[in-house]
Design a protein around this motif. Structure first.
Motif, mmCIF file in Angstrom:
data_model
loop_
_atom_site.group_PDB
_atom_site.id
_atom_site.type_symbol
_atom_site.label_atom_id
_atom_site.label_comp_id
_atom_site.label_asym_id
_atom_site.label_seq_id
_atom_site.Cartn_x
_atom_site.Cartn_y
_atom_site.Cartn_z
ATOM 1 N N TYR A 160 5.388 11.957 7.046
ATOM 2 C CA TYR A 160 4.592 10.883 6.467
ATOM 3 C C TYR A 160 5.256 9.525 6.631
ATOM 4 O O TYR A 160 4.584 8.522 6.839
ATOM 5 C CB TYR A 160 4.319 11.143 4.984
ATOM 6 N N CYS A 164 8.836 6.160 0.026
ATOM 7 C CA CYS A 164 7.601 6.098 -0.770
ATOM 8 C C CYS A 164 6.715 4.948 -0.290
ATOM 9 O O CYS A 164 5.495 5.103 -0.170
ATOM 10 C CB CYS A 164 7.912 5.929 -2.252
ATOM 11 N N LEU A 196 3.019 5.365 1.207
ATOM 12 C CA LEU A 196 1.897 4.642 0.591
ATOM 13 C C LEU A 196 1.165 3.775 1.605
ATOM 14 O O LEU A 196 -0.067 3.687 1.579
ATOM 15 C CB LEU A 196 2.378 3.797 -0.586
ATOM 16 N N GLN A 197 1.921 3.138 2.507
ATOM 17 C CA GLN A 197 1.274 2.339 3.545
ATOM 18 C C GLN A 197 0.388 3.212 4.424
ATOM 19 O O GLN A 197 -0.745 2.845 4.744
ATOM 20 C CB GLN A 197 2.295 1.607 4.409
ATOM 21 N N VAL A 238 -0.985 6.103 3.624
ATOM 22 C CA VAL A 238 -2.125 6.545 2.818
ATOM 23 C C VAL A 238 -3.145 5.420 2.691
ATOM 24 O O VAL A 238 -4.349 5.641 2.851
ATOM 25 C CB VAL A 238 -1.660 7.023 1.419
ATOM 26 N N TRP A 239 -2.675 4.223 2.426
ATOM 27 C CA TRP A 239 -3.580 3.070 2.277
ATOM 28 C C TRP A 239 -4.379 2.845 3.554
ATOM 29 O O TRP A 239 -5.593 2.664 3.518
ATOM 30 C CB TRP A 239 -2.777 1.828 1.905
ATOM 31 N N LYS A 240 -3.695 2.888 4.695
ATOM 32 C CA LYS A 240 -4.365 2.656 5.976
ATOM 33 C C LYS A 240 -5.378 3.761 6.257
ATOM 34 O O LYS A 240 -6.490 3.494 6.717
ATOM 35 C CB LYS A 240 -3.316 2.613 7.089
ATOM 36 N N ALA A 271 -6.886 5.676 4.034
ATOM 37 C CA ALA A 271 -7.992 5.570 3.077
ATOM 38 C C ALA A 271 -8.941 4.437 3.471
ATOM 39 O O ALA A 271 -10.168 4.606 3.418
ATOM 40 C CB ALA A 271 -7.460 5.356 1.666
ATOM 41 N N ARG A 272 -8.389 3.300 3.874
ATOM 42 C CA ARG A 272 -9.243 2.168 4.297
ATOM 43 C C ARG A 272 -10.120 2.559 5.475
ATOM 44 O O ARG A 272 -11.273 2.146 5.568
ATOM 45 C CB ARG A 272 -8.386 0.968 4.680
ATOM 46 N N LYS A 273 -9.575 3.327 6.378
ATOM 47 C CA LYS A 273 -10.318 3.726 7.575
ATOM 48 C C LYS A 273 -11.252 4.901 7.292
ATOM 49 O O LYS A 273 -12.342 4.968 7.832
ATOM 50 C CB LYS A 273 -9.309 4.110 8.667
#
Length: 180
Positions: free
Chosen positions: A23, A120, A124-125, A127-129, A131-133
């Motif tokens: 990850y 972490c 998180l980065q 996951v954020w990317k 999720a945005r996509k």
């Protein structure tokens, strides 16, 4: 440059960032594979991550294998995977050989505490990317929230949730197709 050597060296640079596992490597994979080299689109990389989650092994290794195969078949898959693994194996071998001698030192403990927090942030980065996509409408937002809640708070099997999410995606596609 030889394309196989280029694959190996590119993934070896990614493999040096071993701390945090697959990850933590996702943002680096994005930068190298999509942004710098154009070996995959952002959507393809997201698909590789998703497939990599559903198959045995580390997500970064699976992704390297998929990209290598896409570019140069079986030889490319071997070169990309080896490139990712060689630095990781070398680093972990050195750490394993010496960790017992240094783990008790305050500086080492503090360094690892800092590394954990940085990892972490990388996760998180990623996951954020993703999720945005990936969250494109109400249904995908609900799949995200329900899956997270079920796994994080109710102890649901991640495998079961992936299967249910896939089934929900298929069902949603069929319903939308009939309406169109």
């Amino acid at each position: 440059m030889n394309p196989y050597l280029d694959l190996f060296l590119t993934f070896a640079r990614i493999g040096v960032c071993t701390f945090g596992g697959g990850y933590a490597m996702l943002p680096i994979l994005q930068r190298e594979v999509v942004d710098a080299r154009g070996w995959a689109t952002e959507d393809e990389l997201m698909d590789y991550y998703a497939i990599g989650q559903c198959t045995p092994g580390v997500i970064a290794v699976n992704t390297a294998t998929f990209i290598g195969y896409k570019l140069h078949g079986v030889r490319g898959a071997i070169c990309a995977t080896a490139g990712l693994l060689v630095p990781s194996l070398a680093i972990i071998t050195v750490i394993a050989a010496f960790i017992g001698q240094f783990a008790h030192l305050p500086a080492v403990r503090h360094a690892f505490a800092g590394i954990r927090i940085a990892v972490c942030a990388l996760v998180l980065q990623a996951v954020w990317k993703m999720a945005r996509k990936g969250v494109t409408d109400t249904v995908t937002a609900l799949i995200l929230l329900i899956t997270f809640a079920a796994v994080a708070f109710l102890g649901a099997s991640p495998v079961l949730m992936i299967v249910l999410a896939a089934a929900t995606g298929i069902l949603t596609g069929v319903i939308r197709g009939r309406r169109a």
